[in-house]
Write a protein that holds these residues in place. Sequence first.
Motif, PDB file in Angstrom:
ATOM      1  N   PRO A   1      38.936  42.662  31.697  1.00 57.40           N
ATOM      2  CA  PRO A   1      40.090  43.637  32.591  1.00 57.40           C
ATOM      3  C   PRO A   1      39.997  43.214  33.661  1.00 57.40           C
ATOM      4  CG  PRO A   1      37.729  44.139  32.893  1.00 57.40           C
ATOM      5  CD  PRO A   1      37.201  43.282  31.947  1.00 57.40           C
ATOM      6  N   SER A   2      41.649  43.214  34.697  1.00 56.29           N
ATOM      7  CA  SER A   2      42.112  43.149  35.665  1.00 56.29           C
ATOM      8  C   SER A   2      41.424  44.109  36.369  1.00 56.29           C
ATOM      9  CB  SER A   2      43.925  42.948  36.155  1.00 56.29           C
ATOM     10  OG  SER A   2      43.930  44.234  35.449  1.00 56.29           O
ATOM     11  N   ILE A   3      40.786  43.787  37.970  1.00 50.91           N
ATOM     12  CA  ILE A   3      40.758  43.995  38.832  1.00 50.91           C
ATOM     13  C   ILE A   3      41.663  44.044  40.074  1.00 50.91           C
ATOM     14  CG2 ILE A   3      38.670  44.586  40.797  1.00 50.91           C
ATOM     15  CD1 ILE A   3      37.029  42.634  39.063  1.00 50.91           C
ATOM     16  N   LEU A   4      41.675  45.863  40.836  1.00 50.06           N
ATOM     17  CA  LEU A   4      42.543  45.554  41.540  1.00 50.06           C
ATOM     18  C   LEU A   4      43.962  44.988  41.433  1.00 50.06           C
ATOM     19  CD1 LEU A   4      40.711  44.658  45.070  1.00 50.06           C
ATOM     20  CD2 LEU A   4      41.063  46.776  44.202  1.00 50.06           C
ATOM     21  N   ASN A   5      44.829  45.047  40.258  1.00 50.01           N
ATOM     22  CA  ASN A   5      45.461  45.289  39.693  1.00 50.01           C
ATOM     23  C   ASN A   5      46.060  42.734  39.978  1.00 50.01           C
ATOM     24  OD1 ASN A   5      48.279  44.622  38.783  1.00 50.01           O
ATOM     25  ND2 ASN A   5      49.410  45.040  40.424  1.00 50.01           N
TER      26      ASN A   5
ATOM     27  N   SER B   1      44.155  38.770  38.226  1.00 52.83           N
ATOM     28  CA  SER B   1      43.315  38.719  36.915  1.00 52.83           C
ATOM     29  C   SER B   1      41.803  39.072  37.375  1.00 52.83           C
ATOM     30  CB  SER B   1      43.585  37.126  36.490  1.00 52.83           C
ATOM     31  OG  SER B   1      42.837  36.884  37.758  1.00 52.83           O
ATOM     32  N   SER B   2      41.024  39.213  36.465  1.00 57.12           N
ATOM     33  CA  SER B   2      39.516  39.578  36.589  1.00 57.12           C
ATOM     34  C   SER B   2      38.736  37.774  37.365  1.00 57.12           C
ATOM     35  CB  SER B   2      38.931  39.227  35.232  1.00 57.12           C
ATOM     36  OG  SER B   2      37.644  39.195  35.492  1.00 57.12           O
ATOM     37  N   VAL B   3      39.462  36.687  36.296  1.00 60.47           N
ATOM     38  CA  VAL B   3      39.476  35.351  36.862  1.00 60.47           C
ATOM     39  C   VAL B   3      39.285  35.281  37.916  1.00 60.47           C
ATOM     40  CG1 VAL B   3      41.436  34.097  36.579  1.00 60.47           C
ATOM     41  CG2 VAL B   3      39.003  32.794  35.749  1.00 60.47           C
ATOM     42  N   SER B   4      40.000  35.698  38.882  1.00 63.57           N
ATOM     43  CA  SER B   4      40.749  35.351  40.015  1.00 63.57           C
ATOM     44  C   SER B   4      39.806  35.809  41.403  1.00 63.57           C
ATOM     45  CB  SER B   4      42.094  35.889  40.611  1.00 63.57           C
ATOM     46  OG  SER B   4      41.808  37.012  40.411  1.00 63.57           O
ATOM     47  N   HIS B   5      39.078  37.204  40.798  1.00 66.29           N
ATOM     48  CA  HIS B   5      37.279  37.362  41.417  1.00 66.29           C
ATOM     49  C   HIS B   5      36.468  36.688  41.238  1.00 66.29           C
ATOM     50  CE1 HIS B   5      39.481  41.133  42.727  1.00 66.29           C
ATOM     51  NE2 HIS B   5      40.002  40.783  41.430  1.00 66.29           N
ATOM     52  N   TRP B   6      36.618  36.365  39.763  1.00 66.51           N
ATOM     53  CA  TRP B   6      35.270  35.107  39.358  1.00 66.51           C
ATOM     54  C   TRP B   6      34.988  33.735  40.541  1.00 66.51           C
ATOM     55  CZ3 TRP B   6      34.799  30.202  37.860  1.00 66.51           C
ATOM     56  CH2 TRP B   6      33.905  29.918  37.042  1.00 66.51           C
ATOM     57  N   LEU B   7      36.024  33.457  40.628  1.00 59.86           N
ATOM     58  CA  LEU B   7      36.989  31.903  41.330  1.00 59.86           C
ATOM     59  C   LEU B   7      36.059  32.519  42.502  1.00 59.86           C
ATOM     60  CD1 LEU B   7      40.178  31.010  40.714  1.00 59.86           C
ATOM     61  CD2 LEU B   7      37.995  29.483  40.086  1.00 59.86           C
ATOM     62  N   ARG B   8      36.316  34.018  43.575  1.00 64.03           N
ATOM     63  CA  ARG B   8      35.473  34.007  44.763  1.00 64.03           C
ATOM     64  C   ARG B   8      34.253  34.010  44.945  1.00 64.03           C
ATOM     65  NH1 ARG B   8      34.873  40.050  46.690  1.00 64.03           N
ATOM     66  NH2 ARG B   8      34.413  39.643  48.707  1.00 64.03           N
TER      67      ARG B   8
ATOM     68  N   GLU C   1      50.641  23.320  42.104  1.00 63.96           N
ATOM     69  CA  GLU C   1      50.446  23.285  44.253  1.00 63.96           C
ATOM     70  C   GLU C   1      50.116  24.590  44.321  1.00 63.96           C
ATOM     71  OE1 GLU C   1      49.468  21.432  45.985  1.00 63.96           O
ATOM     72  OE2 GLU C   1      49.290  19.901  44.453  1.00 63.96           O
ATOM     73  N   ILE C   2      50.584  25.406  43.745  1.00 60.07           N
ATOM     74  CA  ILE C   2      50.449  27.090  44.610  1.00 60.07           C
ATOM     75  C   ILE C   2      48.990  27.286  44.110  1.00 60.07           C
ATOM     76  CG2 ILE C   2      51.655  28.476  42.299  1.00 60.07           C
ATOM     77  CD1 ILE C   2      52.820  29.843  44.309  1.00 60.07           C
ATOM     78  N   PHE C   3      48.292  26.833  42.866  1.00 61.15           N
ATOM     79  CA  PHE C   3      47.126  27.165  42.000  1.00 61.15           C
ATOM     80  C   PHE C   3      46.058  26.734  43.193  1.00 61.15           C
ATOM     81  CE2 PHE C   3      43.448  26.850  39.330  1.00 61.15           C
ATOM     82  CZ  PHE C   3      43.218  28.306  39.680  1.00 61.15           C
ATOM     83  N   ARG C   4      46.695  25.246  43.543  1.00 52.40           N
ATOM     84  CA  ARG C   4      46.223  24.712  43.987  1.00 52.40           C
ATOM     85  C   ARG C   4      45.094  25.304  45.334  1.00 52.40           C
ATOM     86  NH1 ARG C   4      44.613  18.512  43.671  1.00 52.40           N
ATOM     87  NH2 ARG C   4      46.977  18.581  42.786  1.00 52.40           N
ATOM     88  N   ARG C   5      46.688  25.303  46.151  1.00 50.09           N
ATOM     89  CA  ARG C   5      45.891  26.246  48.172  1.00 50.09           C
ATOM     90  C   ARG C   5      45.868  27.896  47.591  1.00 50.09           C
ATOM     91  NH1 ARG C   5      51.599  23.105  50.551  1.00 50.09           N
ATOM     92  NH2 ARG C   5      51.323  21.028  49.871  1.00 50.09           N
ATOM     93  N   SER C   6      46.019  28.480  46.493  1.00 58.35           N
ATOM     94  CA  SER C   6      45.597  29.822  46.243  1.00 58.35           C
ATOM     95  C   SER C   6      45.451  31.048  45.457  1.00 58.35           C
ATOM     96  CB  SER C   6      47.495  30.400  47.042  1.00 58.35           C
ATOM     97  OG  SER C   6      48.006  30.870  45.897  1.00 58.35           O
ATOM     98  N   GLY C   7      44.650  30.132  44.419  1.00 64.73           N
ATOM     99  CA  GLY C   7      44.426  30.279  43.643  1.00 64.73           C
ATOM    100  C   GLY C   7      45.252  31.452  42.210  1.00 64.73           C
TER     101      GLY C   7
ATOM    102  N   ASP D   1      42.957  35.055  46.518  1.00 64.52           N
ATOM    103  CA  ASP D   1      44.104  35.447  47.473  1.00 64.52           C
ATOM    104  C   ASP D   1      43.502  36.675  48.295  1.00 64.52           C
ATOM    105  OD1 ASP D   1      45.351  37.945  47.224  1.00 64.52           O
ATOM    106  OD2 ASP D   1      46.134  37.988  45.745  1.00 64.52           O
ATOM    107  N   PRO D   2      43.462  36.868  49.755  1.00 63.92           N
ATOM    108  CA  PRO D   2      43.567  37.890  50.954  1.00 63.92           C
ATOM    109  C   PRO D   2      43.135  39.464  50.329  1.00 63.92           C
ATOM    110  CG  PRO D   2      45.461  37.527  51.713  1.00 63.92           C
ATOM    111  CD  PRO D   2      45.327  36.391  50.525  1.00 63.92           C
ATOM    112  N   LEU D   3      43.300  39.483  48.980  1.00 68.56           N
ATOM    113  CA  LEU D   3      43.576  40.626  48.846  1.00 68.56           C
ATOM    114  C   LEU D   3      41.832  41.137  48.229  1.00 68.56           C
ATOM    115  CD1 LEU D   3      44.440  43.743  48.269  1.00 68.56           C
ATOM    116  CD2 LEU D   3      45.394  42.620  46.406  1.00 68.56           C
ATOM    117  N   LEU D   4      41.435  40.114  47.230  1.00 65.19           N
ATOM    118  CA  LEU D   4      40.334  40.183  46.371  1.00 65.19           C
ATOM    119  C   LEU D   4      39.485  40.261  47.825  1.00 65.19           C
ATOM    120  CD1 LEU D   4      40.704  36.350  44.288  1.00 65.19           C
ATOM    121  CD2 LEU D   4      41.530  39.095  44.147  1.00 65.19           C
ATOM    122  N   ALA D   5      38.630  40.363  48.479  1.00 62.19           N
ATOM    123  CA  ALA D   5      37.905  40.204  49.967  1.00 62.19           C
ATOM    124  C   ALA D   5      37.062  41.975  49.888  1.00 62.19           C
ATOM    125  CB  ALA D   5      38.298  40.332  51.303  1.00 62.19           C
TER     126      ALA D   5
END
Length: 517
Positions: free
Chosen positions: A114-118, A120-127, A432-438, A468-472
């Motif tokens: 499930p998404s977290i803070l709107n 994707s879950s995998v973006s948090h996993w990447l962190r 490039e947008i994925f490479r630079r920011s996820g 994404d800085p919001l993930l912090a």
Amino acid sequence: MEKQRMPDGGPLRRIVIVGGGTAGWMAAAPLGQLLGGGDHAASCEIVLVESPEIGTVGVGEATLPTIRYYNNSLKLDNAEFIRKTQASFKLGIEFKDWGHLGNRFFHGFGEFGPSILNRSSVSHWLRVHGQAGGMGYEDLSTATVMALRNRFVPPDGDVASAANAYSFAFHFDAGLYAAFLRDYAMARGVKREEGTIVDVSLRPGDGFVTAVTLADGRRIEGDLFIDCSGFRALLIEGVCKAGYHDWSHWLPCDSAQAVPCARVEPLTPYTTSTARSAGWQWRIPLQHRTGNGHVYCSGYTSDEEAGQVLMRNLDGAAQADPRQLRFKTGMRRKAWDRNVVAIGLSSGFLEPLESTSIQLIMDGIGRLIELLPDRRCDAQLAAEYNRRMTRQYESIRDFIVLHYKLTTRDDSEFWRYCAAMPIPDDLTHQIEIFRRSGRVAILDPDSFAEPSWVSLFLGLGLWPERHDPLLAQIDEQVLRGHFAQLRTAIAKTVDAMPDHGAFINRHAKAPAMEMRA
């Protein structure tokens, strides 16, 4: 000068579908359901013309989850459909040797939790993946875990959980599916005319098609013509000269060989795509056999060599000689021209790497029904249809190009070409947008969604440089605990599921049938 008179308006009286096969009968079935047979004002005669002398290609036997919506719209009995088409279930695609030799990843159907803070879950996993206890992102995909353990049940429950955080599609025999839909369509008033078209009549002035003439002299008139004649593109190109966008510089594969082999155990709930030195090989498991094919570029290998690669990599006894296919990747400049709409291979071809052939048929007929014209076949409706089909074709094209471009393979001239080739600007932007920011840029909402792009980016080795800085906002320790619990929940859920083959045998086992090529 006398002004050209606008064609008479009013509802369509007859729609003529040129060509049978998967595309023709997938078009006929919903049209018959909506318009055929009846005295109501919207009724319209649907006629399909097919020739027994002209074979169908039928290389696509794997589908995407949206095929279920098409089947459901026709109110098909799912168990009957599975039995009559020798179908199995599909949770995604396993990729082998893409990106680099020895690589393996899975493109599963569904989210990575499930998404977290709107986000994707995998973006948090990447962190936090470096401290995640060896957990891979695929551990967060229920579909992937199910597939690798050969388990299957349909999603269950209304409350979000590991038991419904996935989707599924089907593998089926395309010829049997066309026959199944033919019976459905004809039961709803669609008329089938057998014969070979030898002439096409055009209306003076605007060039609208008015009729097709068969070899025995029969003349079949119509107001709207749907070209499902495959690569021949009898009407859209042969008559309308709609033109073709050639994309072979981005997708250089131009040949394929297909062959069925004996089914082997276990019956896997996924398609397999294995990269070869000059292309790739598919494996599609059905109840009665396994479908196999080798898609390749004839500029980098011979037909004989390609056939040898295919045959020595079968996992069951071959049941026929390989069937040769030729194609040019691309699409018509106009899929709808005047009163002719091309659907299926007549509208374009994208290699079946992501099982999009039947998807494009389904979306083509769906958009035609949405924009169904009267007898004028208004040019603005055609323009909107062409705009949307072009956007989808281009988006799918770029998704397929991504598989080739993000490679570090240098073991063959083919892969060196793919790594170095220029790519469409939109795809460069998405990479490039994925490479630079996820982040994932979705340019076509009707095409592949974010989890699919993430599966390809990460599976092919593209990792974000920043996040994404919001993930912090969320503590890393909390995230690690969350992902550990999610992985455990998925594993326990899959543990309780039946084997894929056992599920089919219990609920929709197909009768034994004689094998065919």
